[in-house]
Every structure is written in C-alpha cells, then in structure tokens.
Design a protein around this motif. Sequence first.
Motif, mmCIF file in Angstrom:
data_model
loop_
_atom_site.group_PDB
_atom_site.id
_atom_site.type_symbol
_atom_site.label_atom_id
_atom_site.label_comp_id
_atom_site.label_asym_id
_atom_site.label_seq_id
_atom_site.Cartn_x
_atom_site.Cartn_y
_atom_site.Cartn_z
ATOM 1 N N GLY A 1 0.821 -1.199 0.000
ATOM 2 C CA GLY A 1 0.000 0.000 0.000
ATOM 3 C C GLY A 1 0.855 1.249 0.000
ATOM 4 N N SER A 2 0.266 2.328 -0.467
ATOM 5 C CA SER A 2 0.802 3.690 -0.349
ATOM 6 C C SER A 2 2.052 3.967 -1.178
ATOM 7 C CB SER A 2 1.092 4.055 1.121
ATOM 8 O OG SER A 2 -0.045 3.809 1.887
ATOM 9 N N LEU A 3 3.087 3.123 -1.036
ATOM 10 C CA LEU A 3 4.364 3.423 -1.681
ATOM 11 C C LEU A 3 5.068 2.114 -2.024
ATOM 12 C CD1 LEU A 3 6.497 5.745 -2.224
ATOM 13 C CD2 LEU A 3 7.472 5.113 -0.012
ATOM 14 N N THR B 1 -9.859 1.104 -8.261
ATOM 15 C CA THR B 1 -10.656 1.433 -7.073
ATOM 16 C C THR B 1 -10.747 2.931 -6.881
ATOM 17 O OG1 THR B 1 -8.672 1.266 -5.697
ATOM 18 C CG2 THR B 1 -10.061 -0.700 -5.851
ATOM 19 N N HIS B 2 -9.636 3.624 -7.122
ATOM 20 C CA HIS B 2 -9.571 5.079 -7.026
ATOM 21 C C HIS B 2 -8.224 5.504 -7.588
ATOM 22 C CE1 HIS B 2 -7.404 3.711 -3.549
ATOM 23 N NE2 HIS B 2 -7.165 4.903 -3.060
ATOM 24 N N THR B 3 -8.047 6.814 -7.750
ATOM 25 C CA THR B 3 -6.876 7.259 -8.513
ATOM 26 C C THR B 3 -5.747 7.776 -7.617
ATOM 27 O OG1 THR B 3 -8.019 9.354 -8.906
ATOM 28 C CG2 THR B 3 -8.130 7.708 -10.647
ATOM 29 N N TRP C 1 -2.099 7.572 -6.095
ATOM 30 C CA TRP C 1 -0.917 7.147 -6.837
ATOM 31 C C TRP C 1 -0.653 5.647 -6.805
ATOM 32 C CZ3 TRP C 1 3.059 11.412 -5.127
ATOM 33 C CH2 TRP C 1 2.988 12.456 -6.050
ATOM 34 N N ASP C 2 -0.757 5.061 -5.607
ATOM 35 C CA ASP C 2 -0.373 3.648 -5.481
ATOM 36 C C ASP C 2 -1.313 2.717 -6.258
ATOM 37 O OD1 ASP C 2 -2.116 4.627 -3.442
ATOM 38 O OD2 ASP C 2 -1.870 2.775 -2.308
ATOM 39 N N HIS C 3 -2.386 3.281 -6.853
ATOM 40 C CA HIS C 3 -3.321 2.454 -7.615
ATOM 41 C C HIS C 3 -3.276 2.738 -9.120
ATOM 42 C CE1 HIS C 3 -5.162 0.899 -3.873
ATOM 43 N NE2 HIS C 3 -4.580 1.993 -3.425
ATOM 44 N N ILE C 4 -2.510 3.754 -9.504
ATOM 45 C CA ILE C 4 -2.448 4.087 -10.947
ATOM 46 C C ILE C 4 -1.032 4.283 -11.477
ATOM 47 C CG2 ILE C 4 -4.759 5.130 -11.019
ATOM 48 C CD1 ILE C 4 -3.293 7.902 -11.039
ATOM 49 N N THR D 1 -10.023 -2.735 -0.943
ATOM 50 C CA THR D 1 -8.832 -2.120 -0.364
ATOM 51 C C THR D 1 -8.993 -0.605 -0.334
ATOM 52 O OG1 THR D 1 -6.433 -2.081 -0.369
ATOM 53 C CG2 THR D 1 -7.508 -1.909 -2.525
ATOM 54 N N ASP D 2 -8.231 0.013 0.559
ATOM 55 C CA ASP D 2 -8.363 1.435 0.842
ATOM 56 C C ASP D 2 -9.747 1.692 1.427
ATOM 57 O OD1 ASP D 2 -6.144 0.964 -1.002
ATOM 58 O OD2 ASP D 2 -5.834 3.115 -0.781
ATOM 59 N N HIS D 3 -9.928 1.039 2.568
ATOM 60 C CA HIS D 3 -11.205 1.105 3.285
ATOM 61 C C HIS D 3 -10.925 1.029 4.771
ATOM 62 C CE1 HIS D 3 -15.386 0.319 4.356
ATOM 63 N NE2 HIS D 3 -14.967 -0.681 5.100
ATOM 64 N N GLY E 1 -8.206 6.127 6.100
ATOM 65 C CA GLY E 1 -8.875 5.300 5.096
ATOM 66 C C GLY E 1 -8.342 3.889 4.955
ATOM 67 N N HIS E 2 -7.734 3.360 6.011
ATOM 68 C CA HIS E 2 -7.241 1.979 5.960
ATOM 69 C C HIS E 2 -7.648 1.216 7.212
ATOM 70 C CE1 HIS E 2 -5.040 2.908 2.375
ATOM 71 N NE2 HIS E 2 -4.555 3.978 2.972
ATOM 72 N N SER E 3 -7.657 -0.115 7.080
ATOM 73 C CA SER E 3 -8.180 -0.956 8.156
ATOM 74 C C SER E 3 -7.063 -1.557 8.989
ATOM 75 C CB SER E 3 -8.983 -2.130 7.577
ATOM 76 O OG SER E 3 -10.131 -1.683 6.921
ATOM 77 N N PHE F 1 -4.062 -7.424 2.630
ATOM 78 C CA PHE F 1 -3.576 -6.738 1.424
ATOM 79 C C PHE F 1 -3.261 -5.291 1.760
ATOM 80 C CE2 PHE F 1 -4.392 -4.726 -2.781
ATOM 81 C CZ PHE F 1 -3.630 -5.557 -3.595
ATOM 82 N N HIS F 2 -2.588 -4.592 0.819
ATOM 83 C CA HIS F 2 -2.218 -3.184 1.001
ATOM 84 C C HIS F 2 -1.296 -3.071 2.210
ATOM 85 C CE1 HIS F 2 -2.851 1.267 0.868
ATOM 86 N NE2 HIS F 2 -3.268 1.048 -0.363
ATOM 87 N N HIS F 3 -0.237 -3.886 2.200
ATOM 88 C CA HIS F 3 0.698 -3.925 3.328
ATOM 89 C C HIS F 3 1.371 -2.569 3.497
ATOM 90 C CE1 HIS F 3 -0.049 -8.138 3.005
ATOM 91 N NE2 HIS F 3 0.665 -8.309 1.910
HETATM 92 ZN ZN LIG Z 1 -3.812 2.686 -1.580
#
Ligand SMILES: [Zn+2]
Length: 446
Positions: A10-12, A69-71, A73-76, A172-174, A228-230, A250-252
């Motif tokens: 996740g994130s980076l 899921t959304h735009t 950076w880590d998803h696009i 993810t991202d929830h 925004g993360h669990s 996921f999204h470690h």
């Molecule tokens: Zn993310």
Amino acid sequence: MRIRFWGTRGSLAKPGPSTIRYGGNTSCVEVRADDGTLIILDCGTGAHDLGRSLVASGERPIRGHLLITHTHWDHIQGFPFFAPLFIQGNEWDVHAPQGLGQRLEDTLAGQMEYAYFPVTLGELGATIRYHELSESIFDLGTVQVTARYLNHPGIALGFRLEAGGIAVVYATDHEPHSRHQPEAADPAQLLPVHREDQRHVEFLAGADLVIHDAQYTLEEYPSKLSWGHSPAELAVDFALAAGVKRLALFHHDPLRDDEAIDRLVERCRQRTVAGGLDIFAAAEGQTIELAERQAVAPRAARQTESSITKGVGAASATILLVDDDPDIVRLLTMTLRPEGFRLLSASDGNAALEIARAERPDLLLLDWNMPGRNGLEVCRTLRSESDPDLRDVPVVLLTAHVEAEDTAAGFAAGVTDYVTKPFKPAHIRSRVQVWLRRRRPEAEGT
Ligand SMILES: [Zn+2]
Ligand SMILES: [Zn+2]
C-alpha cells in the motif's frame, strides 16, 4: 477463476531485502475467469510485470478490463508502464469511480503530462475506453461485477466479482465506519452495529476469497484514524461476520517488513476463535485457483459502454450544516464550498428544522449535542414529516460519541450515517459525494 497478485503493497512501492517475500510493488491483481475474461484490479507498480507477462504470452490482440478502485498514486502509477496499452489492436476498458469534478481520462492524463512522463495518454496505441462508475452491478464477459463505495478520503470503490458460483471481493483502501474497536472478536456479536459496516459485511458475504485492506494493526490504528485503511484484526472480524472462506490481507504498510507481516498473520489467526476462516497475507507472485462450479454459457455480447451505470454530478446539491460550534460550521463551509454546493447553516435544532422545511436540502450534516432540539430529535422529527423529501433526506450526525449504544440509538432515530469528530476535510468531501450519489440513483444515466 485464477487470481494472481502482482502488487500487494500500500501507499508506496517498497522493494528491497526486507520485503522480498510479500513484495514491494503497489496494488495490482490479475483475475482471469474460465471464459477468458481478463480483469485487472488496480494499476499500481505491479502492473509493469503483469503487462510484460501478457505481452510475452503471445496473445493477440490483448483485451481486458482495468477496474481501478480510485486514482491515488499507489493504484495508478503502473498505468503508464502497462505495456499492452502501447500496442495497436489491443482493446482496454478502464473503469473507475467518477471523481471529484474531473473526468477519469483527465485524471489519468494528469500523471502523464510532459513534466512527469514522456508519453502522453493520447499517444497510447491501444483502443482505450473509459467508464466512470458509481455503485452499480454490471457484467464483464461471464463475470458479474458489483461496485460499492468504500470508506476512504477519496472516492473509492470496492469490487465483488462473481462467476460460475465463485465470489471474489476486492476491498482495499477502506476503513471501518464505526470508531468502536473491540480488542477481541466477540463470537456472539459478529454483526457490526453501524449500518455502513453492516453494508460492508453484506458486500463480503459468503465470498470464496476476500482481498482486504489490512494496512495497520489495532495498536497502530488510533493514530491513523480517517486515513482510510483498516487494522488487519478488524478485517478479520468483517470476514468472520460475512462467513468468508479465505481472507487475503492486502495493502501492506510500506514500513511492515516480511517478518512483521508474518506476525500480523499469526495475530489475525488467533483472533478467529472458532476457526473456519483461512487467513494469509497476499504475496507478490502468488496465484490462487478457484474452481468455477457451474459451467456458465458466455454471454452473447459484451455490455456496451452506455449500459454501465454512471454517477451523477452532485455539485448542484443543497447542504444544510447545523452545529452550535461556529468553528465546525466554518470548517465544513471551507471544505465544501469549493465543490460548488449551495450551503445553508443553522446553529440550533429548531432553526435547522425551519430551514429544512423551507429549503428542502439534499443532505443535512447535523451536530448531535445542541441547544434546543438535539440532533437525534431533529432527525426523528424529519422522519415523521409528511413531505417525502424531508422524510427521506440523508441525515449525517456529527458526533464525538463512539460507543456502540450511541451508534445504535442514532440509527434507531433514522440517522443515515455518522461523522466522528475530529474529522478530516478529505474524508468529509468524499463521504458527502457518496451520500448525495446514493440519494439520487434515479438521476443516474442509463
Ligand atoms: Zn492505496
Ligand atoms: Zn487510497
């Protein structure tokens, strides 16, 4: 159905010796249904190797769907490096949530402007079609896709994919909607109290595999509220309540090395007192085969662009802000005014009712504790009005109360949702869009 993880971080992106087993690339998951339908979930840096592998497979032309899921950076970030997009004859459908006032195509083009990248979006060789989504159900080949809004500072969708009796959910991202965080899972009270968390459980219900945000631990979570993360432990609770078979964390977090992820998995397994849920941490390169149970006849034609539900621009909406604390009203105003909404405000419950009756707003953001009628009383009164516009208007309570009993009392009074103080502007912006879009599904395009 075959699922392969190409990016789990996740994130980076975080390559290096400490992340070698679970991987350093950001979100990207390949799903191949038995009928050959290819669906890519997110286009983080993992998409680079996936693209190379698709090109090397010799398949021509390469057709597929990118579900974003959304735009963030880590998803696009893998999008401009996804080789199949550069090859003429290939066809890609890109699906992502309708953003905040900007077209999907423009958002993706933004990261490919000359200052950032040498090839522009318009120079890509493949035929690319863009689809902007809100909550909806649609078919891709034999796969039925259900898109649901997640709780994230940025409009994000989760996807439930179903084919041949198999269900895979990518969420993810929830983060949980309720701020109530039990130390241990309570087997007697698995269903969450918060209605939005109940909706999330319904979204996961009975899935063969859930790929879920698990960026934090319960211990870390209090300092990361509204990001925004669990916490992984609460992802486990949701999976248990939903009767899920397998849960992929996921999204470690970029700071969590392989050994720390091992420990997190172990802690999550201990949380499932009764067992019955298989928990693992998603690892880059890992493949999961799920046997589709019934042969599904391929559908005659792919769904056309126009039959995919599109969201509505909610900018023309009227929002009533009610709080006796002028700082909160000011903060909400500063957050929402740039979105183009018409904003009204009141500082007590009686004035709020008067304005609501006269102006019939599309949404109320309502403080719980106020002089005169409190938020719950205002909500009860609205729900008993004869005017359906007032009876059904979404009412969101602003509150610092987080105990389960308080949450339940609000829902019993007809509250639509909560925002817990203190809140972050980005969170308010994306939630307001979700409440308004759900409010007017009849206005959505065909
Ligand atoms: Zn993310
Ligand atoms: Zn995000």
